[in-house]
Each structure stands twice: as C-alpha cells, then as structure tokens.
Design a protein around this motif. Structure first.
Motif, PDB file in Angstrom:
ATOM      1  N   ASP A 128       0.824  -1.267  -0.086  1.00 29.21           N
ATOM      2  CA  ASP A 128      -0.174  -0.069   0.141  1.00 29.21           C
ATOM      3  C   ASP A 128       0.740   1.020   0.015  1.00 29.21           C
ATOM      4  OD1 ASP A 128      -2.511  -1.208   0.075  1.00 29.21           O
ATOM      5  OD2 ASP A 128      -2.757  -1.144   2.176  1.00 29.21           O
ATOM      6  N   THR A 129       0.666   2.203  -0.832  1.00 28.72           N
ATOM      7  CA  THR A 129       1.230   3.346  -0.881  1.00 28.72           C
ATOM      8  C   THR A 129       0.433   4.665  -0.727  1.00 28.72           C
ATOM      9  OG1 THR A 129       3.045   2.446  -2.419  1.00 28.72           O
ATOM     10  CG2 THR A 129       2.676   4.867  -2.320  1.00 28.72           C
ATOM     11  N   PHE A 130       0.394   5.341   0.133  1.00 26.89           N
ATOM     12  CA  PHE A 130      -0.454   6.443   0.394  1.00 26.89           C
ATOM     13  C   PHE A 130       0.106   7.465   0.180  1.00 26.89           C
ATOM     14  CE2 PHE A 130      -1.894   3.119   3.540  1.00 26.89           C
ATOM     15  CZ  PHE A 130      -3.209   3.041   3.137  1.00 26.89           C
ATOM     16  N   ASN A 131      -0.434   8.572  -0.879  1.00 26.41           N
ATOM     17  CA  ASN A 131       0.091   9.595  -1.258  1.00 26.41           C
ATOM     18  C   ASN A 131      -0.608  10.733  -0.843  1.00 26.41           C
ATOM     19  OD1 ASN A 131       2.658   8.892  -2.608  1.00 26.41           O
ATOM     20  ND2 ASN A 131       1.357   8.171  -4.337  1.00 26.41           N
ATOM     21  N   ILE A 132      -0.281  11.723   0.016  1.00 26.59           N
ATOM     22  CA  ILE A 132      -1.295  12.740   0.616  1.00 26.59           C
ATOM     23  C   ILE A 132      -0.767  14.156   0.627  1.00 26.59           C
ATOM     24  CG2 ILE A 132      -2.791  12.988   2.588  1.00 26.59           C
ATOM     25  CD1 ILE A 132      -2.463  10.087   3.086  1.00 26.59           C
TER      26      ILE A 132
END
Length: 157
Positions: A128-132
């Motif tokens: 999982d990659t979260f870009n925020i």
C-alpha cells in the motif's frame, strides 16, 4: 484547506517474488497523475499480478481509504491504519503520525503478507502506498519527490 489522497495497492502471489515477474512488479509506479476529482474523493489505483500489474484507477469516497486524516492548528495529521491483524510483518512499534503544513505532501508505504485461514493456498502480498497532500496541488504532484517519506515496509520472507 484542500486534502488530496491517492491510494495505490499492488497485490501479488509468490509467483511474482522473483525473476521477470518480480521485475515487472518492482517497476510499478508509486505515484500517478491526478484525474479531475470531486471534493472528498480519493484517487485509488489497484495493480494485480493477474493483470500483469496494469494500473486500474477509480475515485472513491476518501472515508474508505485506510488512513486517519485530522486537521488541527493549521496542519494535517496523517497516519495510515493497519487493519489486517492476521497479516505479517508484525508492527509492534509504528512510526509516529506525520503533521503536514500547507503545501507539503507525504508518501507512506506499508507491506503485508497473508496466508489463507486454513493454510491451503499460497501466500499473497500487498504493498500500500498512500500519497497525501495538504493544500492546493497540480495534477502531477505525486510524480515528484515527497516532502516526507515514511517507509514502513517490513521483511516478508
């Protein structure tokens, strides 16, 4: 203040742990250009081994993304949730939440390994990659280097 969320989930089995398949998996992007989105929606991308890791993007309600987002004192507090209690690696100590100032963004990566309940199937894996981002951004924001990078990947064996 605007909050932009992109969630990328890459999933595979042990068939993509080595060789050419692993090379394809490791070459998958960890950031994508943003489509025009509704407020409070997230750009969600899925890439599966069975599809040759071709990205499939959708927009979903931001509340469905496994990440805590809280605004306070002019900053955005970001902390991905770790829901699957039956997954490896164990995470006894997690990094602290990231507090973003306006104009900043974080890339946070977590990985998992799962087995079937009865142990009858092979292992499966997720990244999982979260870009925020906090504040106004352009469509290419997640194609650049993040302000903050948190690598919470553990050994999957």
């Amino acid at each position: 203040m605007e909050i932009t969320v992109q969630w990328i989930r890459t999933s595979w089995t042990k068939q993509s742990r080595g060789g050419e398949a692993a090379s394809r998996r490791n070459a998958t992007p960890i950031g994508f250009a943003l489509p025009h989105a509704e407020a409070d929606s997230a750009h969600v991308i899925r890439m599966h081994e069975r599809d040759g890791f071709e990205p499939y993007g959708t927009q979903e309600d931001r509340g469905r993304v496994d990440v805590q987002l809280r605004e306070a004192d002019g900053r955005l507090r970001v902390l991905p949730r770790v829901e699957p209690l039956f997954a490896l690696p164990p995470r006894p100590r997690r990094p602290p939440a990231v507090r973003l100032a306006p104009g900043q963004w974080v890339r946070w990566q977590l990985n998992y390994r799962f087995s079937s309940m009865a142990g009858m199937q092979d292992w499966s894996y997720w990244l999982d990659t979260f870009n925020i981002a906090y504040g106004p951004v352009n469509a290419d924001v997640f194609l650049s280097a993040p302000t903050v990078f948190v690598d919470e990947q553990g050994p999957l064996r």
